[in-house]
Write a protein that holds these residues in place. Sequence first.
Motif, PDB file in Angstrom:
ATOM      1  N   GLY A 153     -51.724   3.991   8.082  1.00 44.57           N
ATOM      2  CA  GLY A 153     -50.848   5.108   7.737  1.00 44.57           C
ATOM      3  C   GLY A 153     -49.698   5.256   8.713  1.00 44.57           C
ATOM      4  N   LEU A 154     -49.976   5.006   9.996  1.00 46.48           N
ATOM      5  CA  LEU A 154     -48.910   5.057  11.000  1.00 46.48           C
ATOM      6  C   LEU A 154     -47.862   3.988  10.717  1.00 46.48           C
ATOM      7  N   TYR A 155     -48.320   2.791  10.443  1.00 48.20           N
ATOM      8  CA  TYR A 155     -47.374   1.717  10.152  1.00 48.20           C
ATOM      9  C   TYR A 155     -46.615   1.982   8.856  1.00 48.20           C
ATOM     10  N   GLN A 156     -47.287   2.590   7.905  1.00 44.57           N
ATOM     11  CA  GLN A 156     -46.630   2.926   6.646  1.00 44.57           C
ATOM     12  C   GLN A 156     -45.522   3.957   6.882  1.00 44.57           C
ATOM     13  N   ALA A 157     -45.815   4.934   7.729  1.00 40.72           N
ATOM     14  CA  ALA A 157     -44.805   5.937   8.068  1.00 40.72           C
ATOM     15  C   ALA A 157     -43.623   5.287   8.795  1.00 40.72           C
ATOM     16  N   LEU A 158     -43.922   4.357   9.705  1.00 40.77           N
ATOM     17  CA  LEU A 158     -42.855   3.625  10.384  1.00 40.77           C
ATOM     18  C   LEU A 158     -42.024   2.829   9.386  1.00 40.77           C
ATOM     19  N   LEU A 159     -42.707   2.179   8.464  1.00 39.96           N
ATOM     20  CA  LEU A 159     -42.018   1.371   7.463  1.00 39.96           C
ATOM     21  C   LEU A 159     -41.053   2.220   6.642  1.00 39.96           C
ATOM     22  N   THR A 160     -41.537   3.365   6.188  1.00 42.60           N
ATOM     23  CA  THR A 160     -40.692   4.252   5.391  1.00 42.60           C
ATOM     24  C   THR A 160     -39.473   4.696   6.185  1.00 42.60           C
ATOM     25  N   GLY A 161     -39.704   5.119   7.421  1.00 45.18           N
ATOM     26  CA  GLY A 161     -38.606   5.602   8.249  1.00 45.18           C
ATOM     27  C   GLY A 161     -37.587   4.530   8.572  1.00 45.18           C
ATOM     28  N   VAL A 162     -38.061   3.346   8.909  1.00 48.80           N
ATOM     29  CA  VAL A 162     -37.150   2.253   9.262  1.00 48.80           C
ATOM     30  C   VAL A 162     -36.320   1.840   8.061  1.00 48.80           C
ATOM     31  N   VAL A 163     -36.955   1.774   6.892  1.00 52.70           N
ATOM     32  CA  VAL A 163     -36.211   1.411   5.680  1.00 52.70           C
ATOM     33  C   VAL A 163     -35.134   2.449   5.383  1.00 52.70           C
ATOM     34  N   VAL A 164     -35.475   3.730   5.478  1.00 52.40           N
ATOM     35  CA  VAL A 164     -34.483   4.783   5.235  1.00 52.40           C
ATOM     36  C   VAL A 164     -33.321   4.654   6.217  1.00 52.40           C
ATOM     37  N   GLN A 165     -33.629   4.408   7.487  1.00 50.04           N
ATOM     38  CA  GLN A 165     -32.567   4.241   8.479  1.00 50.04           C
ATOM     39  C   GLN A 165     -31.613   3.117   8.080  1.00 50.04           C
ATOM     40  N   HIS A 166     -32.173   1.996   7.654  1.00 50.64           N
ATOM     41  CA  HIS A 166     -31.334   0.837   7.342  1.00 50.64           C
ATOM     42  C   HIS A 166     -30.604   0.985   6.019  1.00 50.64           C
ATOM     43  N   ILE A 167     -31.103   1.843   5.139  1.00 53.26           N
ATOM     44  CA  ILE A 167     -30.387   2.116   3.891  1.00 53.26           C
ATOM     45  C   ILE A 167     -29.242   3.096   4.137  1.00 53.26           C
ATOM     46  N   VAL A 168     -29.504   4.124   4.940  1.00 58.63           N
ATOM     47  CA  VAL A 168     -28.532   5.207   5.127  1.00 58.63           C
ATOM     48  C   VAL A 168     -27.557   4.927   6.265  1.00 58.63           C
ATOM     49  N   SER A 169     -28.092   4.492   7.417  1.00 57.61           N
ATOM     50  CA  SER A 169     -27.248   4.304   8.607  1.00 57.61           C
ATOM     51  C   SER A 169     -27.592   3.003   9.319  1.00 57.61           C
ATOM     52  N   PRO A 170     -27.310   1.867   8.698  1.00 54.73           N
ATOM     53  CA  PRO A 170     -27.722   0.591   9.284  1.00 54.73           C
ATOM     54  C   PRO A 170     -27.142   0.316  10.665  1.00 54.73           C
ATOM     55  N   GLY A 171     -25.979   0.886  10.946  1.00 52.53           N
ATOM     56  CA  GLY A 171     -25.349   0.632  12.237  1.00 52.53           C
ATOM     57  C   GLY A 171     -26.108   1.191  13.421  1.00 52.53           C
ATOM     58  N   VAL A 172     -26.913   2.224  13.201  1.00 52.76           N
ATOM     59  CA  VAL A 172     -27.654   2.849  14.304  1.00 52.76           C
ATOM     60  C   VAL A 172     -29.163   2.800  14.075  1.00 52.76           C
ATOM     61  N   ALA A 173     -29.595   2.014  13.103  1.00 56.91           N
ATOM     62  CA  ALA A 173     -31.019   1.954  12.762  1.00 56.91           C
ATOM     63  C   ALA A 173     -31.796   1.134  13.786  1.00 56.91           C
ATOM     64  N   MET A 174     -33.101   1.373  13.828  1.00 55.07           N
ATOM     65  CA  MET A 174     -33.985   0.704  14.780  1.00 55.07           C
ATOM     66  C   MET A 174     -34.171  -0.764  14.404  1.00 55.07           C
ATOM     67  N   SER A 175     -34.231  -1.612  15.440  1.00 54.00           N
ATOM     68  CA  SER A 175     -34.584  -3.016  15.250  1.00 54.00           C
ATOM     69  C   SER A 175     -36.065  -3.198  15.578  1.00 54.00           C
ATOM     70  N   GLY A 176     -36.586  -4.400  15.336  1.00 55.48           N
ATOM     71  CA  GLY A 176     -37.970  -4.671  15.707  1.00 55.48           C
ATOM     72  C   GLY A 176     -38.196  -4.497  17.195  1.00 55.48           C
ATOM     73  N   ARG A 177     -37.246  -4.956  18.001  1.00 58.42           N
ATOM     74  CA  ARG A 177     -37.350  -4.791  19.465  1.00 58.42           C
ATOM     75  C   ARG A 177     -37.309  -3.325  19.862  1.00 58.42           C
ATOM     76  N   ASP A 178     -36.444  -2.568  19.198  1.00 62.62           N
ATOM     77  CA  ASP A 178     -36.372  -1.130  19.490  1.00 62.62           C
ATOM     78  C   ASP A 178     -37.719  -0.461  19.228  1.00 62.62           C
ATOM     79  N   LEU A 179     -38.348  -0.832  18.125  1.00 60.95           N
ATOM     80  CA  LEU A 179     -39.619  -0.218  17.742  1.00 60.95           C
ATOM     81  C   LEU A 179     -40.701  -0.468  18.776  1.00 60.95           C
ATOM     82  N   ILE A 180     -40.822  -1.712  19.213  1.00 62.06           N
ATOM     83  CA  ILE A 180     -41.897  -2.001  20.156  1.00 62.06           C
ATOM     84  C   ILE A 180     -41.616  -1.375  21.515  1.00 62.06           C
ATOM     85  N   THR A 181     -40.350  -1.310  21.905  1.00 56.58           N
ATOM     86  CA  THR A 181     -39.999  -0.638  23.158  1.00 56.58           C
ATOM     87  C   THR A 181     -40.351   0.846  23.088  1.00 56.58           C
ATOM     88  N   ALA A 182     -40.010   1.480  21.961  1.00 58.93           N
ATOM     89  CA  ALA A 182     -40.296   2.902  21.797  1.00 58.93           C
ATOM     90  C   ALA A 182     -41.793   3.170  21.759  1.00 58.93           C
TER      91      ALA A 182
END
Length: 201
Positions: A153-182
């Motif tokens: 469920g946590l990964y699913q929530a991350l997936l939803t959020g990351v996809v929304v970021q890249h659909i709406v604001s790709p220029g400032v969306a999280m990368s895979g590296r950003d996610l693991i750092t966070a």
Amino acid sequence: MGNRDKLLEGALQCLYEKGFAHTTARDIATAAGVSLAAIGYHFGTTEALLNAALIRAMENWGEELDLALNDERDAALPPAERFVAVWTRVIDSVTANRPLWTTQFELVTQIGHHPERALQWNEAQDEAQFGLAELFHGIDADEEPELARIVGGLYQALLTGVVVQHIVSPGVAMSGRDLITALREVARRLGGEGSDLQKSV
């Protein structure tokens, strides 16, 4: 290809190009290259045709997501690198197949009005959670169903959020590296407060 398949393909094309709310029967008939009457003959109503097209869109999305999440080469990577590789593929998929991913979010907004879609969606979400828990951490849903549910469920929530970021604001969306750092930073901070957390639970 028969008229029924042409209508499904035309409806799917309209969903990707116009979205559910802005697709009309005439749009579908034009895209399919058939008459308006063919919709009634093969599906009864435009809504029934759109329902069938949405199911097809969900299947297409599931196949695309499966390709993004699973790669045999990941098995040779350390867990952290596998994490980054998976998320990088997911993000690349969103970029390359934007209409496909966008349609899924529009589908979510329609679910409350259609119980049959909700049932299909819920079943898909359960499978997705268990699959994500297995993919990232080898958690077997048969042996540890509750752990698989919450970790997935946590990964699913991350997936939803990351996809929304890249659909709406790709220029400032999280990368895979950003996610693991966070996540590492969050884990570090939570770990430092372990005793306080346990007292509050």
